[in-house]
Design a protein around this motif. Structure first.
Motif, mmCIF file in Angstrom:
data_model
loop_
_atom_site.group_PDB
_atom_site.id
_atom_site.type_symbol
_atom_site.label_atom_id
_atom_site.label_comp_id
_atom_site.label_asym_id
_atom_site.label_seq_id
_atom_site.Cartn_x
_atom_site.Cartn_y
_atom_site.Cartn_z
ATOM 1 N N ASN A 1 0.850 -1.201 0.000
ATOM 2 C CA ASN A 1 0.000 0.000 0.000
ATOM 3 C C ASN A 1 0.876 1.238 0.000
ATOM 4 O O ASN A 1 2.043 1.194 0.422
ATOM 5 N N GLU A 2 0.315 2.350 -0.446
ATOM 6 C CA GLU A 2 0.946 3.661 -0.279
ATOM 7 C C GLU A 2 0.287 4.318 0.924
ATOM 8 O O GLU A 2 -0.937 4.483 0.947
ATOM 9 N N LEU A 3 1.086 4.697 1.906
ATOM 10 C CA LEU A 3 0.564 5.399 3.089
ATOM 11 C C LEU A 3 0.917 6.876 2.961
ATOM 12 O O LEU A 3 2.086 7.221 2.741
ATOM 13 N N TYR A 4 -0.082 7.722 3.094
ATOM 14 C CA TYR A 4 0.086 9.169 2.903
ATOM 15 C C TYR A 4 -0.126 9.913 4.206
ATOM 16 O O TYR A 4 -1.128 9.678 4.890
ATOM 17 N N LEU A 5 0.776 10.836 4.471
ATOM 18 C CA LEU A 5 0.508 11.825 5.518
ATOM 19 C C LEU A 5 0.461 13.175 4.812
ATOM 20 O O LEU A 5 1.504 13.665 4.342
ATOM 21 N N PRO A 6 -0.723 13.775 4.670
ATOM 22 C CA PRO A 6 -0.833 15.030 3.938
ATOM 23 C C PRO A 6 0.140 16.076 4.500
ATOM 24 O O PRO A 6 0.273 16.217 5.719
ATOM 25 N N GLY A 7 0.840 16.742 3.588
ATOM 26 C CA GLY A 7 1.799 17.764 4.002
ATOM 27 C C GLY A 7 3.154 17.190 4.375
ATOM 28 O O GLY A 7 4.100 17.942 4.608
ATOM 29 N N ALA B 1 4.374 10.425 1.045
ATOM 30 C CA ALA B 1 3.733 9.125 0.842
ATOM 31 C C ALA B 1 4.831 8.072 0.714
ATOM 32 O O ALA B 1 5.874 8.340 0.099
ATOM 33 N N VAL B 2 4.607 6.899 1.299
ATOM 34 C CA VAL B 2 5.612 5.825 1.208
ATOM 35 C C VAL B 2 4.947 4.489 0.881
ATOM 36 O O VAL B 2 3.860 4.195 1.376
ATOM 37 N N PRO B 3 5.637 3.679 0.029
ATOM 38 C CA PRO B 3 5.145 2.316 -0.218
ATOM 39 C C PRO B 3 5.528 1.426 0.959
ATOM 40 O O PRO B 3 6.685 1.421 1.377
ATOM 41 N N ILE B 4 4.570 0.670 1.483
ATOM 42 C CA ILE B 4 4.824 -0.209 2.619
ATOM 43 C C ILE B 4 4.104 -1.542 2.388
ATOM 44 O O ILE B 4 2.916 -1.571 2.048
ATOM 45 N N SER B 5 4.813 -2.646 2.588
ATOM 46 C CA SER B 5 4.249 -3.984 2.368
ATOM 47 C C SER B 5 3.084 -4.257 3.304
ATOM 48 O O SER B 5 3.051 -3.760 4.434
ATOM 49 N N ILE B 6 2.177 -5.095 2.836
ATOM 50 C CA ILE B 6 1.031 -5.489 3.653
ATOM 51 C C ILE B 6 1.427 -6.745 4.437
ATOM 52 O O ILE B 6 1.726 -7.789 3.850
ATOM 53 N N THR C 1 9.007 10.698 6.042
ATOM 54 C CA THR C 1 7.629 10.205 6.158
ATOM 55 C C THR C 1 7.504 9.083 7.187
ATOM 56 O O THR C 1 6.565 9.063 7.986
ATOM 57 N N THR C 2 8.459 8.169 7.176
ATOM 58 C CA THR C 2 8.357 7.051 8.130
ATOM 59 C C THR C 2 8.548 7.544 9.570
ATOM 60 O O THR C 2 7.937 7.002 10.493
ATOM 61 N N LEU C 3 9.368 8.575 9.768
ATOM 62 C CA LEU C 3 9.499 9.136 11.121
ATOM 63 C C LEU C 3 8.188 9.784 11.549
ATOM 64 O O LEU C 3 7.763 9.651 12.699
ATOM 65 N N ALA C 4 7.509 10.475 10.595
ATOM 66 C CA ALA C 4 6.218 11.091 10.934
ATOM 67 C C ALA C 4 5.175 10.004 11.210
ATOM 68 O O ALA C 4 4.355 10.138 12.117
ATOM 69 N N LEU C 5 5.226 8.909 10.439
ATOM 70 C CA LEU C 5 4.285 7.800 10.691
ATOM 71 C C LEU C 5 4.526 7.201 12.077
ATOM 72 O O LEU C 5 3.597 6.790 12.767
ATOM 73 N N SER C 6 5.798 7.174 12.478
ATOM 74 C CA SER C 6 6.111 6.549 13.769
ATOM 75 C C SER C 6 5.574 7.381 14.937
ATOM 76 O O SER C 6 5.420 6.865 16.039
ATOM 77 N N ALA C 7 5.251 8.647 14.689
ATOM 78 C CA ALA C 7 4.707 9.502 15.766
ATOM 79 C C ALA C 7 3.194 9.338 15.917
ATOM 80 O O ALA C 7 2.605 9.891 16.845
ATOM 81 N N LEU C 8 2.561 8.585 14.997
ATOM 82 C CA LEU C 8 1.100 8.413 15.093
ATOM 83 C C LEU C 8 0.745 7.545 16.298
ATOM 84 O O LEU C 8 1.515 6.677 16.702
ATOM 85 N N LYS C 9 -0.445 7.784 16.816
ATOM 86 C CA LYS C 9 -0.927 6.962 17.932
ATOM 87 C C LYS C 9 -2.366 6.544 17.657
ATOM 88 O O LYS C 9 -2.987 7.049 16.703
ATOM 89 N N ALA C 10 -2.873 5.626 18.462
ATOM 90 C CA ALA C 10 -4.237 5.120 18.252
ATOM 91 C C ALA C 10 -5.212 6.284 18.177
ATOM 92 O O ALA C 10 -5.135 7.229 18.979
ATOM 93 N N GLY C 11 -6.097 6.223 17.167
ATOM 94 C CA GLY C 11 -7.092 7.275 16.976
ATOM 95 C C GLY C 11 -6.709 8.266 15.884
ATOM 96 O O GLY C 11 -7.570 8.930 15.307
ATOM 97 N N ASP C 12 -5.392 8.364 15.565
ATOM 98 C CA ASP C 12 -4.949 9.260 14.488
ATOM 99 C C ASP C 12 -5.338 8.674 13.127
ATOM 100 O O ASP C 12 -5.613 7.476 13.013
ATOM 101 N N SER C 13 -5.315 9.521 12.094
ATOM 102 C CA SER C 13 -5.689 9.070 10.744
ATOM 103 C C SER C 13 -4.581 9.329 9.748
ATOM 104 O O SER C 13 -3.735 10.206 9.933
ATOM 105 N N LEU C 14 -4.613 8.559 8.658
ATOM 106 C CA LEU C 14 -3.748 8.812 7.510
ATOM 107 C C LEU C 14 -4.525 8.394 6.270
ATOM 108 O O LEU C 14 -5.640 7.884 6.380
#
Ligand SMILES: Cc1cc2nc3c(=O)[nH]c(=O)nc-3n(C[C@H](O)[C@H](O)[C@H](O)COP(=O)(O)OP(=O)(O)OC[C@H]3O[C@@H](n4cnc5c(N)ncnc54)[C@H](O)[C@@H]3O)c2cc1C
Ligand code: FES
Length: 272
Positions: A43-49, A52-57, A75-88
């Motif tokens: 999948n491509e995971l996007y964090l607006p602003g 986007a990164v390709p990540i295996s399922i 992008t992966t560092l920003a993804l790592s800051a997400l917590k339960a309830g956040d969206s992407l």
């Protein structure tokens, strides 16, 4: 039916975030509808602003999809800051998965290094769900340091089934490391698998795959019996921008899984 459209991102909510190792974490994402995919796709995971990164399922069940990610850059560092309830945002699934039909009835060697275990996790679940359809299954996973091993309990559970062989290796291990020491490629011979009747699944750092392929070919495994998953920087993920091109092939569209003879002329060469 899979409602995810390749050209239309859906909003995914983080249901859980699991820290797997110092830099690797898993995001369990809840999608609006059920998700279907072929093991090996991404999948491509996007964090607006941010990006986007390709990540295996890694796994999908109903509306839930797992991705295991190493935090390496913007992008992966920003993804790592997400917590339960956040969206992407999520687009996918993309690409060609592992060739399940060609693997059926054969002995299988699944050879991975580092986070190369992520693109094969869903494949292993599928093989185990249809265990009677395959011959011997030998899992080989190598890590640089013992602390880098993720899913330790999963490997132990697979090992204790009795119908799967698990070989784990660390280049640098601690005294409590109970498995092999040294390079993952040295474990190939330990499996004792019959070369002509074994299919090989390969995923990991390119230097590891390069050594593994040389060793496999030198010891009688056939190129046409080897599949590997490639990683390249991506932009469009749909074969249009050329970011992921290897010769005439696009990793996003023609891969990421390739049969060795198709990709061999373009492998491990600078500028291709
Ligand atoms: C098909 C596919 C599946 C993937 N699956 C996973 C996965 O399951 N888990 C995971 O953690 N990562 C996976 N990756 C790699 C992941 O996409 C990159 O780590 C990510 O794009 C880095 O983006 P960034 O913005 O965080 O880092 P950036 O700021 O873009 O770069 C940080 C560093 O990582 C390097 N880099 C960037 N992209 C890649 C890449 N694609 N391959 C190798 N090095 C790269 C850069 O050269 C730089 O050194 C996959 C890549 C592909 C192509
Ligand atoms: S990412 Fe654009 S062609 Fe593959």
């Amino acid at each position: 039916m899979n409602e995810c459209q390749l050209d239309r991102p859906v909003t995914a909510r983080v249901q859980a975030r699991i820290q797997e190792s110092g830099s690797i974490f898993t995001l369990r994402l809840a999608l609006p509808t059920d998700f279907a995919f072929v093991p090996g796709q991404f999948n491509e995971l996007y964090l607006p602003g941010v990006g986007a990164v390709p990540i295996s399922i890694v796994r999908a069940e109903g509306r839930l999809v797992d991705h295991s990610i190493r935090a390496v850059g913007r992008t992966t560092l920003a993804l790592s800051a997400l917590k339960a309830g956040d969206s992407l945002l999520l687009r996918g699934p993309f690409g060609q998965g592992w060739p399940l039909t060609a693997l059926t009835g054969k002995n299988l060697m699944i050879l991975t290094g580092g986070l190369g275990c992520a693109p094969v996790h869903a494949l292993i679940l599928e093989l185990l769900a249809r265990r009677g359809d395959f011959g011997r299954i030998s899992l080989i996973q190598g890590v640089r340091h013992a602390d880098d091993l993720i899913w330790r309990q999963t490997y132990e559970a697979w090992s204790s089934r009795g119908d799967v062989e698990v070989h784990l290796a660390a280049d640098n291990s601690s005294p409590d490391w109970p498995w092999h020491h040294g390079r993952v490629t040295t474990l190939i011979d330990l499996t004792g698998l019959p070369q002509a009747d074994t299919r090989v699944i390969l995923c990991g750092p390119e230097v590891m795959m390069d050594h593994a392929i040389r060793h496999l070919l030198d010891t009688g495994y056939r190129a046409g019996h080897i599949w590997l998953s490639m990683e390249r920087n991506m932009h469009c993920a749909s074969g249009q921008c050329g970011h992921c091109q290897m010769g005439p092939l696009f990793v996003c569209k023609d891969g990421p899984v390739f049969n060795l003879p198709a990709i061999q002329p373009y492998l491990f060469r600078e500028g291709i």
